[in-house]
Write a protein that holds these residues in place. Sequence first.
Motif, PDB file in Angstrom:
ATOM      1  N   UNK A  48      32.446  12.548   7.585  1.00  0.00           N
ATOM      2  CA  UNK A  48      31.233  13.098   6.972  1.00  0.00           C
ATOM      3  C   UNK A  48      30.119  13.212   8.015  1.00  0.00           C
ATOM      4  N   UNK A  49      29.250  14.183   7.829  1.00  0.00           N
ATOM      5  CA  UNK A  49      28.129  14.369   8.748  1.00  0.00           C
ATOM      6  C   UNK A  49      27.128  13.227   8.609  1.00  0.00           C
ATOM      7  N   UNK A  50      26.501  12.862   9.737  1.00  0.00           N
ATOM      8  CA  UNK A  50      25.472  11.815   9.701  1.00  0.00           C
ATOM      9  C   UNK A  50      24.154  12.363  10.228  1.00  0.00           C
ATOM     10  N   UNK A  51      23.157  11.502  10.314  1.00  0.00           N
ATOM     11  CA  UNK A  51      21.814  11.936  10.682  1.00  0.00           C
ATOM     12  C   UNK A  51      21.784  12.547  12.078  1.00  0.00           C
ATOM     13  N   UNK A  52      22.686  12.117  12.962  1.00  0.00           N
ATOM     14  CA  UNK A  52      22.764  12.732  14.284  1.00  0.00           C
ATOM     15  C   UNK A  52      23.177  14.186  14.198  1.00  0.00           C
ATOM     16  N   UNK A  53      24.109  14.483  13.279  1.00  0.00           N
ATOM     17  CA  UNK A  53      24.503  15.874  13.072  1.00  0.00           C
ATOM     18  C   UNK A  53      23.340  16.681  12.513  1.00  0.00           C
ATOM     19  N   UNK A  54      22.485  16.036  11.731  1.00  0.00           N
ATOM     20  CA  UNK A  54      21.344  16.762  11.157  1.00  0.00           C
ATOM     21  C   UNK A  54      20.475  17.338  12.266  1.00  0.00           C
ATOM     22  N   UNK A  55      20.308  16.587  13.342  1.00  0.00           N
ATOM     23  CA  UNK A  55      19.529  17.109  14.467  1.00  0.00           C
ATOM     24  C   UNK A  55      20.192  18.354  15.028  1.00  0.00           C
ATOM     25  N   UNK A  83      41.946  15.327  10.161  1.00  0.00           N
ATOM     26  CA  UNK A  83      41.224  16.389   9.478  1.00  0.00           C
ATOM     27  C   UNK A  83      41.684  16.540   8.035  1.00  0.00           C
ATOM     28  N   UNK A  84      40.731  16.978   7.163  1.00  0.00           N
ATOM     29  CA  UNK A  84      41.059  17.081   5.754  1.00  0.00           C
ATOM     30  C   UNK A  84      40.081  18.051   5.090  1.00  0.00           C
ATOM     31  N   UNK A  85      40.559  18.736   4.047  1.00  0.00           N
ATOM     32  CA  UNK A  85      39.693  19.670   3.327  1.00  0.00           C
ATOM     33  C   UNK A  85      38.539  18.942   2.633  1.00  0.00           C
ATOM     34  N   UNK A  86      38.716  17.654   2.337  1.00  0.00           N
ATOM     35  CA  UNK A  86      37.618  16.867   1.750  1.00  0.00           C
ATOM     36  C   UNK A  86      36.393  16.918   2.651  1.00  0.00           C
ATOM     37  N   UNK A  87      36.617  16.778   3.946  1.00  0.00           N
ATOM     38  CA  UNK A  87      35.508  16.784   4.893  1.00  0.00           C
ATOM     39  C   UNK A  87      34.913  18.179   5.043  1.00  0.00           C
ATOM     40  N   UNK A  88      35.743  19.199   4.967  1.00  0.00           N
ATOM     41  CA  UNK A  88      35.245  20.577   5.038  1.00  0.00           C
ATOM     42  C   UNK A  88      34.243  20.822   3.912  1.00  0.00           C
ATOM     43  N   UNK A 294      31.756   6.687   2.043  1.00  0.00           N
ATOM     44  CA  UNK A 294      30.965   7.474   2.982  1.00  0.00           C
ATOM     45  C   UNK A 294      29.554   7.716   2.449  1.00  0.00           C
ATOM     46  N   UNK A 295      29.399   7.716   1.115  1.00  0.00           N
ATOM     47  CA  UNK A 295      28.086   7.979   0.531  1.00  0.00           C
ATOM     48  C   UNK A 295      27.349   6.701   0.146  1.00  0.00           C
ATOM     49  N   UNK A 296      27.783   5.564   0.660  1.00  0.00           N
ATOM     50  CA  UNK A 296      27.038   4.322   0.437  1.00  0.00           C
ATOM     51  C   UNK A 296      25.616   4.525   0.975  1.00  0.00           C
ATOM     52  N   UNK A 297      24.598   4.200   0.177  1.00  0.00           N
ATOM     53  CA  UNK A 297      23.212   4.442   0.614  1.00  0.00           C
ATOM     54  C   UNK A 297      22.787   3.694   1.869  1.00  0.00           C
ATOM     55  N   UNK A 298      23.599   2.766   2.353  1.00  0.00           N
ATOM     56  CA  UNK A 298      23.274   2.090   3.615  1.00  0.00           C
ATOM     57  C   UNK A 298      23.811   2.845   4.816  1.00  0.00           C
ATOM     58  N   UNK A 299      24.653   3.822   4.583  1.00  0.00           N
ATOM     59  CA  UNK A 299      25.280   4.578   5.666  1.00  0.00           C
ATOM     60  C   UNK A 299      24.311   5.637   6.207  1.00  0.00           C
ATOM     61  N   UNK A 300      24.420   5.981   7.499  1.00  0.00           N
ATOM     62  CA  UNK A 300      23.565   7.032   8.059  1.00  0.00           C
ATOM     63  C   UNK A 300      24.120   8.431   7.807  1.00  0.00           C
ATOM     64  N   UNK A 301      25.189   8.528   6.979  1.00  0.00           N
ATOM     65  CA  UNK A 301      25.721   9.838   6.633  1.00  0.00           C
ATOM     66  C   UNK A 301      24.706  10.599   5.791  1.00  0.00           C
ATOM     67  N   UNK A 302      24.777  11.918   5.842  1.00  0.00           N
ATOM     68  CA  UNK A 302      23.839  12.713   5.049  1.00  0.00           C
ATOM     69  C   UNK A 302      24.067  12.497   3.560  1.00  0.00           C
ATOM     70  N   UNK A 303      25.334  12.333   3.146  1.00  0.00           N
ATOM     71  CA  UNK A 303      25.582  12.078   1.725  1.00  0.00           C
ATOM     72  C   UNK A 303      25.074  10.691   1.329  1.00  0.00           C
TER      73      UNK A 303
END
Length: 564
Positions: A48-55, A83-88, A294-303
């Motif tokens: 999953x994308x994280x805050x670094x990807x947001x930049x 790789x997986x379609x889930x991530x796409x 991946x979407x745990x609110x403590x994670x730096x992922x965008x989700x």
Amino acid sequence: MSDEIKNREETEGWSNFIHDFIDEDIQPGGRFAGKTVHTRFPPEPNGYLHIGHAKAICIDFGTAEKYRGVCNLRMDDTNPTKEDTEYVDAIKEDIQWLGFSWDDRFYFASDYFPKMYELAVGLIKKGLAYVCELTPEQMRENRGDLTQPAVSPYRDRPVEESLDLFARMKAGEFADGKMTLRAKIDLASGNFNMRDPVIYRINHMHHHRTGDTWCIYPMYDYAHPIEDALEGITHSLCSLEFEDHRPLYDWVIANVDLPDKPRQIEFARLGINNTVMSKRKLRQLVEGNYVSGWDDPRMPTLCGLRRRGYTPASIRNFCERIGVSKVNSTVEYGFLEHCLREDLNENAQRVMAVLDPVKLIITNYPEDLTEEFEVENNPGKPEEGTRTVLFSRELWIEREDFLEEPFKGYFRLFPGNEVRLKTTYIVRCTGCKKDEDGNVIEVYAEYDPATRGGNTPDGRKIKGTIHWVDAKTAVDAEVRLYDSLFTVPDPDAGDFLEVLNPDSLKVLTGCKVEPALAEAKPGQSFQFMRQGYFCADSVDSTPEHPVFNRSVSLKDGFKKKAGK
């Protein structure tokens, strides 16, 4: 600088070094004069994308927006291992959530596998690539050093033999690791990326899009410039670790038979303290059940940030304000929180919620009376209107808003003291009731009917104001208080799993909130008065069991530190 560029800078913000390069390139006589600025964002769909990807997203898509150009979204699916379609699907959702669009320009690296193979054959025919049979271990042993060149006994293999072996690699005749295709560049180069790098390897693994059609896959350094050229990219913007790979990027562009010649420009990656942003480490946290997903609110992922209550505006503002640099640096997590706090302070509805409730009984208030009070939804935005809150004899207040023996400077409820109940009346504390263990279970007070609306007609000073929730209509809620996932600023410095914060999540049950909050929409943000900013959890919250995540506290430590 042309008048068009000057006007763009005045209307669309400050420039950066990337824009300076682009300005040069699109000037008359420049490398891309007369062409539309065309960028791309090429994530690998293995997490999953994280805050670094947001930049990177803001730079890639934002640069295209600034120059009225276009930006492609391309999945770099050259390595089927993870790789997986889930991530796409998740990547597409995150980019759209941030407010960017790729329109119909959505591609996969795997779209170009046939063309990449054809171009590799062309390199072999030109004498610029050869099949090598060194194992990965042997290749490492023979890579040389700054004084010794690398060695490959297969470098002078005849073209026809390499063509035959490469075709048989594609046909699946050889096991993984048995052979590679290497570019023939310079075994003595001071840049080790140019010492005949591998451009194809064998991998008998099912691909999430192409299935079992291919058992050889191109390396990223070979595939990426070809993808850019095929899509007509003008400026390939990537993070700083690819700076040493740029000569290889340019070599591929110069030697394969494609008309377009993109330009690669590198920028510094985003580093934030008190977190990790390695996909491998984030995957460990998920697969080791250190977080809920991946979407745990403590994670730096965008989700994860979205579920915690971060807004697209706050993240885009953060990325814009930290700027674009050629020097790696670490940004304080507090600044990301500061950007969120600014946005929510402007836009979040104010409500009352009691997280650690104790009963307040107004003993001289009529038992059968319930009053209505109008409260502004957002004092800074009168256009957002008001809502009605109910007030009766029994209320819920915060346990910390009563002390039987107050300390100096404590202006809330204690025997004999008066406070203002937000929006309603002035009350004077008359005492409390305790259980067998000495815990306060009820607080008593008397109200002054002449102070409706919290006014004091006689002009007396009331130093304390506390919030409350009507006991008759309050709704029980679960509240999750999040803190940093790690106890040290740089968890990457050692074993990051050993510095996990055991108090990064505290779950409060039996909290009391206004009844309207039971109908909060998933992800809807609120300011809980005197508590912080919270949002309705997008996964677990229901009208029957409301769940709220603390997005950020009211106190802005970063702002105070910056002020000092």
